[in-house]
Design a protein around this motif. Structure first.
Motif, PDB file in Angstrom:
ATOM      1  N   VAL B 217       9.165 -27.843  -0.582  1.00  0.00           N
ATOM      2  CA  VAL B 217       8.542 -27.511   0.987  1.00  0.00           C
ATOM      3  C   VAL B 217       9.508 -27.472   1.838  1.00  0.00           C
ATOM      4  O   VAL B 217       9.491 -26.727   2.895  1.00  0.00           O
ATOM      5  CB  VAL B 217       7.393 -28.474   1.316  1.00  0.00           C
ATOM      6  N   GLY B 218      10.437 -28.120   1.656  1.00  0.00           N
ATOM      7  CA  GLY B 218      11.598 -28.331   2.803  1.00  0.00           C
ATOM      8  C   GLY B 218      12.681 -27.213   2.869  1.00  0.00           C
ATOM      9  O   GLY B 218      13.201 -26.905   3.715  1.00  0.00           O
ATOM     10  N   PHE B 219      13.120 -26.887   1.491  1.00  0.00           N
ATOM     11  CA  PHE B 219      14.085 -25.792   1.544  1.00  0.00           C
ATOM     12  C   PHE B 219      13.786 -24.517   2.104  1.00  0.00           C
ATOM     13  O   PHE B 219      14.590 -23.659   2.753  1.00  0.00           O
ATOM     14  CB  PHE B 219      14.819 -25.929   0.166  1.00  0.00           C
ATOM     15  N   PRO B 220      12.737 -24.224   1.766  1.00  0.00           N
ATOM     16  CA  PRO B 220      12.274 -22.659   2.004  1.00  0.00           C
ATOM     17  C   PRO B 220      12.261 -22.178   3.574  1.00  0.00           C
ATOM     18  O   PRO B 220      12.880 -21.207   3.739  1.00  0.00           O
ATOM     19  CB  PRO B 220      10.702 -22.459   1.831  1.00  0.00           C
ATOM     20  N   PRO B 221      12.153 -23.087   4.501  1.00  0.00           N
ATOM     21  CA  PRO B 221      12.417 -22.543   5.777  1.00  0.00           C
ATOM     22  C   PRO B 221      13.861 -22.438   5.914  1.00  0.00           C
ATOM     23  O   PRO B 221      14.131 -21.181   6.966  1.00  0.00           O
ATOM     24  CB  PRO B 221      12.097 -23.772   6.506  1.00  0.00           C
ATOM     25  N   LEU B 222      14.750 -22.978   5.483  1.00  0.00           N
ATOM     26  CA  LEU B 222      16.013 -22.697   5.770  1.00  0.00           C
ATOM     27  C   LEU B 222      16.557 -21.375   4.926  1.00  0.00           C
ATOM     28  O   LEU B 222      17.116 -20.677   5.460  1.00  0.00           O
ATOM     29  CB  LEU B 222      17.048 -23.717   5.257  1.00  0.00           C
ATOM     30  N   ILE B 223      15.821 -21.166   3.757  1.00  0.00           N
ATOM     31  CA  ILE B 223      16.095 -20.196   2.846  1.00  0.00           C
ATOM     32  C   ILE B 223      15.703 -18.839   3.911  1.00  0.00           C
ATOM     33  O   ILE B 223      16.350 -17.946   3.887  1.00  0.00           O
ATOM     34  CB  ILE B 223      15.358 -20.273   1.632  1.00  0.00           C
ATOM     35  N   LEU B 224      14.723 -18.958   4.409  1.00  0.00           N
ATOM     36  CA  LEU B 224      13.954 -18.072   5.330  1.00  0.00           C
ATOM     37  C   LEU B 224      14.891 -17.577   6.387  1.00  0.00           C
ATOM     38  O   LEU B 224      15.318 -16.562   6.822  1.00  0.00           O
ATOM     39  CB  LEU B 224      12.500 -18.375   5.681  1.00  0.00           C
ATOM     40  N   GLY B 225      15.394 -18.785   7.349  1.00  0.00           N
ATOM     41  CA  GLY B 225      16.395 -18.565   8.193  1.00  0.00           C
ATOM     42  C   GLY B 225      17.407 -17.886   7.986  1.00  0.00           C
ATOM     43  O   GLY B 225      18.008 -16.848   8.669  1.00  0.00           O
ATOM     44  N   PHE B 255      15.999 -24.095  10.947  1.00  0.00           N
ATOM     45  CA  PHE B 255      16.991 -24.848  10.511  1.00  0.00           C
ATOM     46  C   PHE B 255      16.385 -26.569  10.322  1.00  0.00           C
ATOM     47  O   PHE B 255      16.694 -27.260   9.109  1.00  0.00           O
ATOM     48  CB  PHE B 255      18.528 -24.884  11.252  1.00  0.00           C
ATOM     49  N   TRP B 256      16.168 -27.041  11.458  1.00  0.00           N
ATOM     50  CA  TRP B 256      15.534 -28.330  11.354  1.00  0.00           C
ATOM     51  C   TRP B 256      14.217 -28.691  10.721  1.00  0.00           C
ATOM     52  O   TRP B 256      14.159 -29.781  10.249  1.00  0.00           O
ATOM     53  CB  TRP B 256      15.663 -29.105  12.987  1.00  0.00           C
ATOM     54  N   LEU B 257      13.666 -27.640  10.555  1.00  0.00           N
ATOM     55  CA  LEU B 257      12.262 -27.861   9.865  1.00  0.00           C
ATOM     56  C   LEU B 257      12.906 -27.932   8.056  1.00  0.00           C
ATOM     57  O   LEU B 257      12.154 -28.964   7.612  1.00  0.00           O
ATOM     58  CB  LEU B 257      11.529 -26.525   9.586  1.00  0.00           C
ATOM     59  N   PHE B 258      14.085 -27.780   7.903  1.00  0.00           N
ATOM     60  CA  PHE B 258      14.573 -27.987   6.706  1.00  0.00           C
ATOM     61  C   PHE B 258      15.420 -29.294   6.916  1.00  0.00           C
ATOM     62  O   PHE B 258      15.409 -30.384   6.035  1.00  0.00           O
ATOM     63  CB  PHE B 258      15.543 -27.102   6.178  1.00  0.00           C
ATOM     64  N   SER B 303       8.271 -37.248   7.423  1.00  0.00           N
ATOM     65  CA  SER B 303       9.483 -36.644   7.741  1.00  0.00           C
ATOM     66  C   SER B 303       9.385 -35.279   8.052  1.00  0.00           C
ATOM     67  O   SER B 303      10.394 -34.820   8.605  1.00  0.00           O
ATOM     68  CB  SER B 303      10.442 -37.187   6.463  1.00  0.00           C
ATOM     69  N   PHE B 304       8.419 -34.479   7.970  1.00  0.00           N
ATOM     70  CA  PHE B 304       8.330 -33.119   8.199  1.00  0.00           C
ATOM     71  C   PHE B 304       7.540 -33.154   9.759  1.00  0.00           C
ATOM     72  O   PHE B 304       7.696 -32.030  10.163  1.00  0.00           O
ATOM     73  CB  PHE B 304       7.323 -32.385   7.307  1.00  0.00           C
ATOM     74  N   GLY B 305       7.395 -34.065  10.418  1.00  0.00           N
ATOM     75  CA  GLY B 305       7.014 -34.125  11.693  1.00  0.00           C
ATOM     76  C   GLY B 305       8.089 -34.561  12.575  1.00  0.00           C
ATOM     77  O   GLY B 305       7.587 -35.010  13.827  1.00  0.00           O
ATOM     78  N   LEU B 306       9.199 -34.670  12.411  1.00  0.00           N
ATOM     79  CA  LEU B 306      10.376 -35.076  13.228  1.00  0.00           C
ATOM     80  C   LEU B 306      11.402 -33.876  13.612  1.00  0.00           C
ATOM     81  O   LEU B 306      12.211 -34.255  14.457  1.00  0.00           O
ATOM     82  CB  LEU B 306      11.209 -36.054  12.444  1.00  0.00           C
ATOM     83  N   TRP B 307      11.167 -32.737  13.103  1.00  0.00           N
ATOM     84  CA  TRP B 307      12.447 -31.884  13.504  1.00  0.00           C
ATOM     85  C   TRP B 307      12.727 -31.613  14.779  1.00  0.00           C
ATOM     86  O   TRP B 307      13.907 -31.347  14.867  1.00  0.00           O
ATOM     87  CB  TRP B 307      11.893 -30.578  12.477  1.00  0.00           C
ATOM     88  N   ALA B 320       4.836 -31.702  23.851  1.00  0.00           N
ATOM     89  CA  ALA B 320       5.345 -31.424  22.429  1.00  0.00           C
ATOM     90  C   ALA B 320       6.326 -32.254  22.148  1.00  0.00           C
ATOM     91  O   ALA B 320       6.602 -33.145  21.054  1.00  0.00           O
ATOM     92  CB  ALA B 320       5.778 -29.953  22.143  1.00  0.00           C
ATOM     93  N   LEU B 321       7.029 -32.818  23.016  1.00  0.00           N
ATOM     94  CA  LEU B 321       8.447 -33.744  22.666  1.00  0.00           C
ATOM     95  C   LEU B 321       7.734 -35.053  22.335  1.00  0.00           C
ATOM     96  O   LEU B 321       8.020 -35.766  21.459  1.00  0.00           O
ATOM     97  CB  LEU B 321       9.181 -34.144  24.212  1.00  0.00           C
ATOM     98  N   VAL B 322       6.691 -35.282  22.973  1.00  0.00           N
ATOM     99  CA  VAL B 322       5.816 -36.846  23.013  1.00  0.00           C
ATOM    100  C   VAL B 322       5.550 -36.811  21.145  1.00  0.00           C
ATOM    101  O   VAL B 322       5.616 -37.443  20.610  1.00  0.00           O
ATOM    102  CB  VAL B 322       4.896 -37.054  23.941  1.00  0.00           C
ATOM    103  N   PHE B 323       4.978 -35.710  20.821  1.00  0.00           N
ATOM    104  CA  PHE B 323       4.366 -35.492  19.459  1.00  0.00           C
ATOM    105  C   PHE B 323       5.366 -36.067  18.404  1.00  0.00           C
ATOM    106  O   PHE B 323       5.368 -36.761  17.582  1.00  0.00           O
ATOM    107  CB  PHE B 323       4.135 -34.214  19.187  1.00  0.00           C
ATOM    108  N   PHE B 324       6.602 -35.305  18.603  1.00  0.00           N
ATOM    109  CA  PHE B 324       7.740 -35.540  17.798  1.00  0.00           C
ATOM    110  C   PHE B 324       8.429 -36.792  17.814  1.00  0.00           C
ATOM    111  O   PHE B 324       8.811 -37.527  17.046  1.00  0.00           O
ATOM    112  CB  PHE B 324       8.789 -34.288  17.919  1.00  0.00           C
ATOM    113  N   SER B 325       8.621 -37.199  19.263  1.00  0.00           N
ATOM    114  CA  SER B 325       9.126 -38.760  19.367  1.00  0.00           C
ATOM    115  C   SER B 325       8.088 -39.734  18.778  1.00  0.00           C
ATOM    116  O   SER B 325       8.877 -40.537  18.217  1.00  0.00           O
ATOM    117  CB  SER B 325       9.056 -38.939  21.023  1.00  0.00           C
ATOM    118  N   ALA B 326       6.733 -39.478  18.792  1.00  0.00           N
ATOM    119  CA  ALA B 326       5.938 -40.504  18.321  1.00  0.00           C
ATOM    120  C   ALA B 326       6.016 -40.480  16.663  1.00  0.00           C
ATOM    121  O   ALA B 326       6.247 -41.544  16.131  1.00  0.00           O
ATOM    122  CB  ALA B 326       4.497 -39.985  18.574  1.00  0.00           C
TER     123      ALA B 326
END
Lengths: 117, 835
Positions: B217-225, B255-258, B303-307, B320-326
């Motif tokens: 699940v993690g590598f495809p976003p970077l492949i797409l990018g 990039f950071w989604l990956f 770990s997918f909610g931190l990018w 939005a920052l707070v979602f990711f900070s949390a």
């Protein structure tokens, strides 16, 4: 959920169902917040002086919490009949409860912060 | 257990003939997991040395202020390649290699689910790595930082080939990671020995399972990018260029989604090593097995909610920052649970210290420090203060070296006896450990301080008088001490294979199955497969090695067309069917060579040759697929213990079907990331809405949607007709599928062809990519339908042998769903979001 259900391949989906709901909540909140801000729906227009974006975010958050509560209820009342099914049920419950806590923790700021500032 | 009728020596002879790799050039045909796994590890360690040498150059440059050792251009290439090599060519592949080598041995299998896929993955990794290495030697290496931020990496500011090398070389290597991700997922779920239910599986396998799914699940976003950025650089399609509706922040998101899950993709296998070693050296079963399993799964998700915490300073709304900070703070909890379980196990047991334990001590200290600075960085205000300073460099290395290199060294010293049959040197190893530990802390602790004093990252030099000189000099001295430690590890390894002391069968007193094997292990691992009844079968039955060699397990009598292992039911571990494993063959090597021709030609802008490479690769893959299956319905085969099982050719949910399922999960993530990008540009990019919208005749999308639905039904119809043994009807459905696929592809392609050129605006470019994605899947589906039609005529498919049709149906389920989603996005989004 029957004991046999915990032994089917789909039990793997059951194991991660709670966190799938968490992920859905997380993605929905982030996406709808962005879309709401893009459409300038952050002006106070809804009930209690809430703006439309916040209202949508709160509803989405509550719906996901309700989904998690239902999932926990269904998993909790199941009666596994062997050790493998019992293990799957126990781990599923730990995961679902932690997903509920995670959804509460990640989503509660929608109640306090303006969506687009 | 029933005793077989052949001697252990005869069994060994027969199995070894089937499983061993030929010599000479035949080595290139190897598909054996032990050989492929070791190749990954050796190649990964080679790249570790390359990355380490680059690190030494960096430290030499930064040791003093105003140093003239390296110029800025060379420095940029060196620090970019240091990160790229360490992340993509060392960390991931070496852990994949360890997993590929160990999993069948720990799970009681003779090989992986798709040994040839792993071999193909290795060659992709090898060739991709060589492209990057060659560029480094030629002075053409990427120089925009390992995360290749746009616009710096775009064609305006990096007009040469440097960025293309990164985009194409790394994507080639990522093909290998995805192959390993699918391979490992299916292997852990299906290829285990009898009785190994999920609750009896070694924790290492749980960690690797979650890691593999994260890769999927993690590598495809970077492949797409990477594909999007390469399209922008090569064909001027604007995705990241603001003036034409793109947004450079989209690259950061992709990039950071990956990139952030990547940290956990590296950490989790290492934590799996820790969870394997601690109960052995504590001489106590792991406490909290279920809690650890839950923690691993939770880590995988959170770990997918931190990018976005890598993007706290780019101007995102506070909510939005707070979602990711949390979420960033949240991820510390499952890691903490694992730490408490490890500490509890150590306290409950009678720990003894040997070399692997020493490395675990290093891990515990260093990783905890990295974790604590991670919590500091999760707090937005502090993050803003130290953004882009050496504090972040220090944190990252504490996490990655502490969380991956120390456990890896622990694991290597622990499992060395399995591979070599010899014990690691305690004396040389201890000296090496302390040099690495002291050198590491000296190097990177100082960087916290230079970072707090304001020293930015990625600068090739700095002025004197800023208070950074002494700390930097100490960092550099530490770096060289660490390098001496690494050199001693290598010396130790070299001596180990030559003069290391012979290892007993189970030198550490472990309970898992890899310690039942002879040392070094035979090519087929197990003479017969054990039936396990607990998490530590070797503790239950210390006599297990002898019993398995004597044929007192399953699949004890090799059949003439041998190479068999068991597939089990996912959860219960009950034997489900027999998997026929492939013989050594040229397909993986040739497939990777032609894939390499495609990537290299694209890099050199030789597009016709790239198309030839792609077609040749497709030809190899089809030939490869043709070699599977059989032309007669098989009888159930004796597996031992009175059990009879069908081979996978006659099983609907064979590993091949599962392999496609997880491949489609990766594929679906590409589409999800693409739709995310589309929505992101609509809502966030400054130059939107576009100057005009695509005006379509409703007939085209309606026709496309109809064709997709017909495709969906036709694939199902073919399968249903096959079940009724109605061969004629099956053929008709397949022909309908062929036509529907062509029509759907045509309708999807008509959308961008009838629109303004993609170069005009990001809207047209994204629409073209979306439509191209759908059309590509339809066309591949057409090729598959034609292929299955030929296979039906050749007698590979029957009412019992329906795997080909099941695979085709799964493909068309996905393609139809994806195509309809794409059509909806193209047609409806302008309607919803346009002003």
């Amino acid at each position: 959920m029957s004991a046999a259900a915990f032994l089917r391949p789909r039990a793997l989906l059951g194991l991660i169902a709670g966190y799938l709901i968490w992920a859905s909540c997380f993605v929905s909140l982030y996406t709808l917040q962005s879309v709401g801000c893009a459409l300038a729906l952050d002006l106070p227009a809804g009930p209690f002086g809430l703006n439309a974006t916040t209202l949508v975010l709160v509803i989405i958050w509550l719906l996901h919490l309700a989904g998690l509560a239902l999932l926990i209820h269904r998993t909790h009342r199941s009666h596994p009949e062997n050790e493998h099914a019992s293990f799957m049920r126990r781990v599923s419950l730990i995961l679902h409860f932690s997903a509920l806590a995670a959804t509460l923790w990640v989503g509660f700021p929608v109640l306090f912060l303006p969506p687009c500032a | 257990m029933s005793r077989s009728h052949i001697s252990p020596i005869e069994r060994h002879r027969r199995l070894d003939v089937d499983f061993r790799t030929p010599g000479g050039f035949g080595r290139l045909t190897s598909v054996n997991h032990s050989i492929v796994g070791l190749r990954f590890i050796y190649t990964g360690l080679f790249f570790f040395l390359v990355g380490g040498l680059l690190a030494m150059l960096i430290r030499a440059q930064l040791a003093t202020a105003e140093s003239a050792f390296l110029g800025h251009a060379a420095y940029n290439q060196i620090f970019t390649m240091h990160g790229t090599v360490m992340m993509f060519l060392f960390a991931i592949p070496v852990l994949e290699g360890l997993a590929l080598y160990l999993l069948p041995k720990m799970l009681g299998g003779r090989d992986l689910a798709f040994p040839a896929l792993s071999a193909f993955g290795y060659w992709c990794y090898f060739f991709g790595g060589m492209i990057l290495l060659a560029a480094l030697l030629l002075g053409l290496a990427p120089d925009s930082g390992w995360f290749m931020y746009t616009p710096l990496s775009g064609s305006t500011y990096t007009p040469g080939i440097n960025s293309d090398v990164w985009l194409i070389g790394v994507t080639f290597v990522e093909v290998s990671a995805l192959a390993a991700g699918v391979e490992i997922t299916v292997t852990v779920l299906r290829i285990r020995t009898a009785g190994m239910s999920l609750d009896r599986m070694p924790l290492f396998a749980w960690y690797i399972l979650v890691t593999a799914m994260m890769i999927v699940v993690g590598f495809p976003p970077l492949i797409l990018g990477s594909i999007l950025l390469e399209l922008e650089r090569a064909f001027d399609w604007p995705f990241f260029e603001v003036a034409r509706g793109g947004d450079s922040l989209l690259w950061q998101h992709l990039f950071w989604l990956f990139g952030h899950p990547e940290v956990y993709i590296i950490f989790l296998p290492a934590a799996g090593i820790v969870s394997t070693l601690i109960p052995v050296f504590a001489r106590h079963p792991m406490i909290g097995y279920g809690w650890i399993v839950a923690s691993i799964v939770a880590t995988g998700f959170i770990s997918f909610g931190l990018w976005v915490h890598h993007m706290f300073t780019v101007g995102i709304p506070h909510l939005a920052l707070v979602f990711f900070s949390a979420a960033s703070m949240l991820v510390a909890i499952p890691t903490g649970i694992q730490f408490f379980a490890w500490i509890a196990t150590l306290m409950a047991g009678r720990p003894y210290v040997r070399l692997p334990m020493l490395y675990l001590f290093g891990f515990l200290v260093v990783f905890v420090m990295g974790g604590l600075t991670g919590v500091m960085l999760a707090l937005v205000p502090f993050n803003w203060q130290v953004h882009d300073t050496h504090f972040v460099v220090a944190h990252m290395h504490y996490v990655l070296v502490g969380g991956m290199v120390f456990p890896l060294l622990a694991g290597l010293t622990y499992w060395l006896p399995v591979a070599s049959g010899r014990m690691p040197s305690e004396r040389l190893g201890v000296v090496a450990f302390w040099l690495i530990f002291i050198g590491f802390n000296l190097t990177f602790f100082m960087m916290h301080l230079t970072g707090l004093k304001g020293m930015p990252r990625r600068v090739y030099t700095y002025d004197s008088g800023l208070g950074w000189e002494t700390l930097n000099l100490l960092s550099s001295v530490g770096g060289f001490i660490m390098s001496i430690g690494v050199a001693l590890v290598l010396l130790d390894l070299f001596l180990h294979f030559r003069i290391g002391q012979r290892a007993p069968r189970n030198p550490w007193g472990a309970g898992t199955l890899e310690w039942t094997l002879p040392k070094p292990p035979p090519s087929y691992n197990f003479g017969s497969l054990p039936r396990v009844e607990s998490r530590e079968p070797l503790h239950d039955t210390p006599d297990l090695p002898r019993a398995l060699a004597a044929g007192e397990g399953l699949l004890a009598i090799p059949r003439p067309d041998g190479r068999e292992t068991l597939a089990v039911e996912v959860v219960s571990g009950r034997p489900a069917h027999i998997v026929k494993l492939p013989a050594p063959n040229w397909m993986p090597f040739l497939g990777a060579v032609f894939t390499g021709v495609f990537f290299l030609s694209f890099l050199l802008k030789l597009y016709p040759l790239a198309a030839v490479g792609a077609l040749l690769a497709l030809g190899v893959f089809l030939r490869w697929a043709w070699s599977h299956g059989r032309r007669q319905d098989p009888e159930p085969l004796r597996a031992g213990e009175g059990i009879k099982l069908l081979p996978q050719a006659a099983v609907p949910a064979a590993p091949g079907w599962w392999g496609l399922l997880f491949t489609l999960v990766a594929d679906g993530t590409v589409l999800a990331a693409l739709l995310f990008g589309y929505l992101f540009l609509w809502t966030v990019a400054p130059n939107w809405p576009p100057p005009a919208f695509i005006e379509l005749q409703p007939l085209i999308p309606l026709l496309g949607a109809l064709a997709l639905l017909v495709g969906l039904l036709a694939a199902r119809g073919a399968l249903a007709a096959n079940r009724r043994a109605a061969a004629g009807m099956r053929g008709i459905w397949l022909l309908v599928l062929l036509l529907a696929g062509l029509l759907a592809a045509g309708a999807l392609l008509a959308i961008p062809l009838g629109a303004p050129p993609p170069q005009t605006h990001a809207y047209f470019a994204v629409t073209a990519v979306l439509a191209g994605y759908g059309a590509f899947h339809c066309l591949l589906g057409v090729v598959m339908a034609g292929f299955v039609l030929l296979r039906c005529r050749a007698g590979f498919v029957s009412a019992l042998r329906q795997l080909d049709l099941r695979v085709l149906q799964l493909w068309w389920d996905y393609t139809s769903g994806a195509g309809l989603l794409i059509l909806a996005a193209i047609m409806l989004l302008p309607w919803v979001l346009a002003p």
